[in-house]
Design a protein around this motif. Sequence first.
Motif, PDB file in Angstrom:
ATOM      1  N   GLY A 131       1.017  -1.088  -0.164  1.00  0.00           N
ATOM      2  CA  GLY A 131      -0.249   0.021   0.318  1.00  0.00           C
ATOM      3  C   GLY A 131       1.116   1.704   0.063  1.00  0.00           C
ATOM      4  N   LYS A 132       1.999   0.831  -0.207  1.00  0.00           N
ATOM      5  CA  LYS A 132       2.976   2.060  -0.184  1.00  0.00           C
ATOM      6  C   LYS A 132       2.579   2.863  -2.069  1.00  0.00           C
ATOM      7  CE  LYS A 132       6.764   2.381   1.909  1.00  0.00           C
ATOM      8  NZ  LYS A 132       6.731   2.611   3.444  1.00  0.00           N
ATOM      9  N   TYR A 178       9.530  -1.987   7.787  1.00  0.00           N
ATOM     10  CA  TYR A 178       8.000  -1.972   7.384  1.00  0.00           C
ATOM     11  C   TYR A 178       6.918  -2.612   8.404  1.00  0.00           C
ATOM     12  CZ  TYR A 178       8.832  -0.277   2.810  1.00  0.00           C
ATOM     13  OH  TYR A 178       9.786   0.055   1.318  1.00  0.00           O
ATOM     14  N   ASP A 179       6.174  -2.613   8.526  1.00  0.00           N
ATOM     15  CA  ASP A 179       4.874  -3.228   9.395  1.00  0.00           C
ATOM     16  C   ASP A 179       4.905  -4.374   9.894  1.00  0.00           C
ATOM     17  OD1 ASP A 179       2.685  -2.937   7.992  1.00  0.00           O
ATOM     18  OD2 ASP A 179       2.004  -0.661   8.499  1.00  0.00           O
ATOM     19  N   VAL A 180       4.195  -4.519  10.341  1.00  0.00           N
ATOM     20  CA  VAL A 180       4.027  -6.399  10.570  1.00  0.00           C
ATOM     21  C   VAL A 180       3.446  -6.710   9.212  1.00  0.00           C
ATOM     22  CG1 VAL A 180       2.311  -6.376  11.972  1.00  0.00           C
ATOM     23  CG2 VAL A 180       3.269  -8.266  12.373  1.00  0.00           C
ATOM     24  N   HIS A 181       1.928  -5.669   9.296  1.00  0.00           N
ATOM     25  CA  HIS A 181       1.046  -6.335   8.104  1.00  0.00           C
ATOM     26  C   HIS A 181       1.635  -6.455   6.588  1.00  0.00           C
ATOM     27  CE1 HIS A 181      -1.893  -6.443  11.376  1.00  0.00           C
ATOM     28  NE2 HIS A 181      -1.549  -5.240  11.985  1.00  0.00           N
ATOM     29  N   MET A 182       2.452  -5.290   6.509  1.00  0.00           N
ATOM     30  CA  MET A 182       3.172  -5.689   5.381  1.00  0.00           C
ATOM     31  C   MET A 182       4.219  -6.607   5.096  1.00  0.00           C
ATOM     32  SD  MET A 182       4.355  -1.076   4.779  1.00  0.00           S
ATOM     33  CE  MET A 182       2.751   0.011   4.618  1.00  0.00           C
ATOM     34  N   ARG A 183       5.072  -6.597   5.581  1.00  0.00           N
ATOM     35  CA  ARG A 183       6.342  -7.985   5.854  1.00  0.00           C
ATOM     36  C   ARG A 183       5.189  -9.274   5.934  1.00  0.00           C
ATOM     37  NH1 ARG A 183       8.489  -5.613  10.706  1.00  0.00           N
ATOM     38  NH2 ARG A 183       7.776  -7.644  12.137  1.00  0.00           N
ATOM     39  N   ALA A 184       4.031  -9.306   6.448  1.00  0.00           N
ATOM     40  CA  ALA A 184       2.909 -10.852   6.096  1.00  0.00           C
ATOM     41  C   ALA A 184       2.957 -10.784   4.580  1.00  0.00           C
ATOM     42  CB  ALA A 184       2.305 -10.766   7.129  1.00  0.00           C
TER      43      ALA A 184
END
Length: 214
Positions: free
Chosen positions: A11-12, A66-72
Amino acid sequence: MSSREIAELTGKRHDHVMRDTRKMLVELHGEEALPKFGGSYTGQDNTARPCFNLPKRESLILVSGYDVHMRAAIIDRWQLLEDRRSPEAMLNDKSVLRALLLENVEKVIALETRVASDAPKVAFADQVSAAPDAISISQAAKTLGTGRTRLAAFLRQKGWLTRTNEPYQDKINSGLLDVKIGSWEHPEKGLQRSVTALVTGKGLAKLHQLFTAH
């Protein structure tokens, strides 16, 4: 994985992902040894725009900040890509199986076509190889479906025979031609040598190719 796909999954903005990627690559490799991960894509305005195409290692390093959701999202995507390449996944994917089957059918058809086209050549070579002795030019001409005079002229043209129809030494050395040495008594000149050119099995096979093409 392309930087565009990473941008969509996280989403970036793509330009922000590009910026982060450049910074990461400089920190990992330095300015002088940057790996060539650069690529391009066609934008909505039909112009070429830059992007990065990153291996798994660099993709995961990039999103580690990045945050955990992005990494996932990135890890799940890589897992899906790797599963698609695994044999188990391919066997469970009907579209992949159809593509593999079609590819193998095309290979079999091509092989059968080649075998059929080569069959006369193979049969001819086998027949020639079975001949115990070299044969005369007349016999060779008959085998090739032509006349002796025409074949002799062809051999002279190709540099197999001299003007007097004697074989050149290099053709004898290469096993294409042989000679039969004889003698006869001339009423005025006395004993004379006769040289008869012979075509070997190897030479006949080679002539079959040359004469057919001619």
